[in-house]
Design a protein around this motif. Structure first.
Motif, short mmCIF file in Angstrom:
data_model
loop_
_atom_site.label_atom_id
_atom_site.label_comp_id
_atom_site.label_asym_id
_atom_site.label_seq_id
_atom_site.Cartn_x
_atom_site.Cartn_y
_atom_site.Cartn_z
N LEU A 26 2.36 -62.87 -48.71
CA LEU A 26 3.08 -62.68 -47.45
C LEU A 26 2.29 -63.30 -46.29
N ILE A 27 0.98 -63.08 -46.25
CA ILE A 27 0.15 -63.64 -45.18
C ILE A 27 0.19 -65.17 -45.24
N ALA A 28 0.09 -65.73 -46.44
CA ALA A 28 0.11 -67.19 -46.59
C ALA A 28 1.41 -67.78 -46.06
N TYR A 29 2.55 -67.16 -46.42
CA TYR A 29 3.84 -67.70 -46.00
C TYR A 29 4.17 -67.42 -44.54
N SER A 30 3.38 -66.57 -43.89
CA SER A 30 3.56 -66.40 -42.44
C SER A 30 3.08 -67.63 -41.68
N PHE A 31 2.32 -68.49 -42.38
CA PHE A 31 1.83 -69.74 -41.78
C PHE A 31 2.55 -70.96 -42.35
N ASN A 32 3.59 -70.73 -43.14
CA ASN A 32 4.33 -71.84 -43.76
C ASN A 32 5.32 -72.44 -42.76
N ALA A 33 5.31 -73.75 -42.64
CA ALA A 33 6.19 -74.42 -41.68
C ALA A 33 7.66 -74.35 -42.09
N TYR A 48 4.60 -67.04 -35.41
CA TYR A 48 3.93 -66.06 -34.54
C TYR A 48 4.41 -66.22 -33.10
N ASN A 49 4.59 -67.47 -32.69
CA ASN A 49 5.09 -67.74 -31.34
C ASN A 49 6.52 -67.22 -31.19
N GLU A 50 7.36 -67.47 -32.19
CA GLU A 50 8.75 -66.99 -32.12
C GLU A 50 8.84 -65.48 -32.22
N LEU A 51 7.90 -64.88 -32.94
CA LEU A 51 7.88 -63.42 -33.06
C LEU A 51 7.77 -62.76 -31.70
N PHE A 52 6.87 -63.24 -30.85
CA PHE A 52 6.65 -62.62 -29.55
C PHE A 52 7.76 -62.95 -28.55
N HIS A 53 8.70 -63.82 -28.96
CA HIS A 53 9.86 -64.11 -28.11
C HIS A 53 11.14 -63.51 -28.69
N ASN A 54 11.01 -62.77 -29.79
CA ASN A 54 12.17 -62.12 -30.40
C ASN A 54 12.30 -60.71 -29.83
N GLU A 55 13.22 -60.53 -28.91
CA GLU A 55 13.34 -59.24 -28.20
C GLU A 55 13.74 -58.11 -29.14
N ILE A 236 9.19 -61.93 -39.68
CA ILE A 236 8.82 -60.64 -40.27
C ILE A 236 7.51 -60.78 -41.04
N ASN A 237 7.30 -61.94 -41.70
CA ASN A 237 6.02 -62.19 -42.37
C ASN A 237 4.88 -62.17 -41.36
N ALA A 238 5.10 -62.79 -40.22
CA ALA A 238 4.07 -62.82 -39.17
C ALA A 238 3.79 -61.42 -38.65
N LEU A 239 4.85 -60.64 -38.41
CA LEU A 239 4.67 -59.27 -37.92
C LEU A 239 3.94 -58.41 -38.96
N SER A 240 4.31 -58.54 -40.21
CA SER A 240 3.66 -57.77 -41.28
C SER A 240 2.18 -58.13 -41.38
N THR A 241 1.85 -59.40 -41.19
CA THR A 241 0.46 -59.83 -41.22
C THR A 241 -0.33 -59.19 -40.08
N ILE A 242 0.24 -59.15 -38.89
CA ILE A 242 -0.43 -58.54 -37.75
C ILE A 242 -0.64 -57.04 -37.98
N ILE A 243 0.39 -56.36 -38.48
CA ILE A 243 0.28 -54.92 -38.76
C ILE A 243 -0.80 -54.66 -39.80
N PHE A 244 -0.83 -55.47 -40.86
CA PHE A 244 -1.85 -55.31 -41.90
C PHE A 244 -3.26 -55.50 -41.32
N ALA A 245 -3.42 -56.51 -40.47
CA ALA A 245 -4.73 -56.78 -39.87
C ALA A 245 -5.18 -55.63 -38.96
N VAL A 246 -4.24 -55.08 -38.19
CA VAL A 246 -4.57 -53.97 -37.28
C VAL A 246 -4.97 -52.73 -38.08
N ILE A 247 -4.21 -52.41 -39.14
CA ILE A 247 -4.52 -51.24 -39.96
C ILE A 247 -5.87 -51.42 -40.66
#
Length: 272
Positions: A26-33, A48-55, A236-247
């Motif tokens: 999941l982390i790897a594919y969060s960086f897949n183009a 990751y950029n689009e994640l922070f613009h997804n209201e 969602i892959n990007a968000l899951s990666t951030i949550i995993f890193a924070v935990i």
């Protein structure tokens, strides 16, 4: 002996790989183009950029964190108070209450979710019109988080020397001061563990939230579920990666702090 030790280490690493391989993918594919999850086309931070613009996702995440924090704090207070009361009961009463405490944990979540929804619908019919939303969701999360706090605090109460509290009273402490200066520090590891468990379960919950949130208030698991009807966005892959890193960071900090306190306590015992 060495051969057995080598096999045991290999077994541990295989189990760890089995548990964490999906997360690493999941982390790897969060960086897949590419949006496709089956083909790697290059490295990118675009998701990751689009994640922070997804209201929708950001608002759902905020809703999840708000409910989880409020529910965990309230459940921790209620669970700690309940554990203190249960610990002071007689044997038969304590056994009865403990069996009732286990029931919400043993019950399937769908049973708990539907029963809470029916309770809120019945209350709406009696008390007047109100919609399922933040309040009902918060009450539902508190109800299923509180037993986990009780089960984490009770063992610490049983391990505590009951004469310590009485000694504090004999030395001039008021009951309130003795409670906050003696009892709470003794059971604090259990309170912390209960709070973290309640927070984790609240953030992760889907079934109970699905039945008790209504259409006006959505948490992140519900939003992700609604996205699965179409193609799941790589955001969602990007968000899951951030949550995993924070935990992971929180766990490391808690363990480091616990090890530091343990070393300090050992040093004080040696010097004393």
């Amino acid at each position: 002996m060495r051969k057995e030790r080598w096999y045991s280490k290999l077994y541990v690493w295989v189990v760890m790989l089995f548990l964490y391989a999906p997360i690493f993918v999941l982390i790897a594919y969060s960086f897949n183009a590419n949006k496709s999850r089956g083909k790697w086309t290059g490295f990118t931070l675009n998701w990751y950029n689009e994640l922070f613009h997804n209201e929708l996702i950001i608002q759902s995440l905020i809703n999840t964190l708000i409910v989880a924090l409020f529910a965990s704090v309230i459940a921790t207070v209620l669970g700690t108070a309940a554990a203190l009361g249960i610990n002071g009961m007689k044997k038969r009463s304590r056994a009865l209450v403990m069996n009732l405490t286990y029931m919400p944990i043993i019950n399937p979540e769908i049973v708990t979710g539907v029963s809470l929804m029916l309770l809120f619908v019945s209350a709406r019919a009696i008390l007047g019109e109100f919609e399922l939303g933040f309040v009902t969701l918060l009450l539902a999360h508190i109800s299923f988080c509180t037993p986990y706090v009780i089960l984490n605090v009770l063992p610490k109460l049983r391990q505590m020397d009951r004469f310590t509290y009485e000694a504090a009273l004999d030395l001039g402490c008021s009951p309130r001061m003795a409670f906050f200066k003696v009892v709470i520090p003794e059971i604090m590891p259990g309170i912390t563990a209960g709070f973290l468990m309640a927070l984790t379960y609240s953030v992760d919950d889907f079934i109970i939230s699905y039945f008790n949130s209504g259409s006006s208030f959505q948490t992140l698991p519900i939003t992700i579920y609604s996205m699965t009807r179409k193609r799941l966005s790589p955001e969602i892959n990007a968000l899951s990666t951030i949550i995993f890193a924070v935990i992971l960071l929180i766990l490391l900090l808690v363990n480091i702090n616990g090890s530091r306190k343990e070393r300090a306590a050992t040093k004080r015992r040696v010097e004393g």
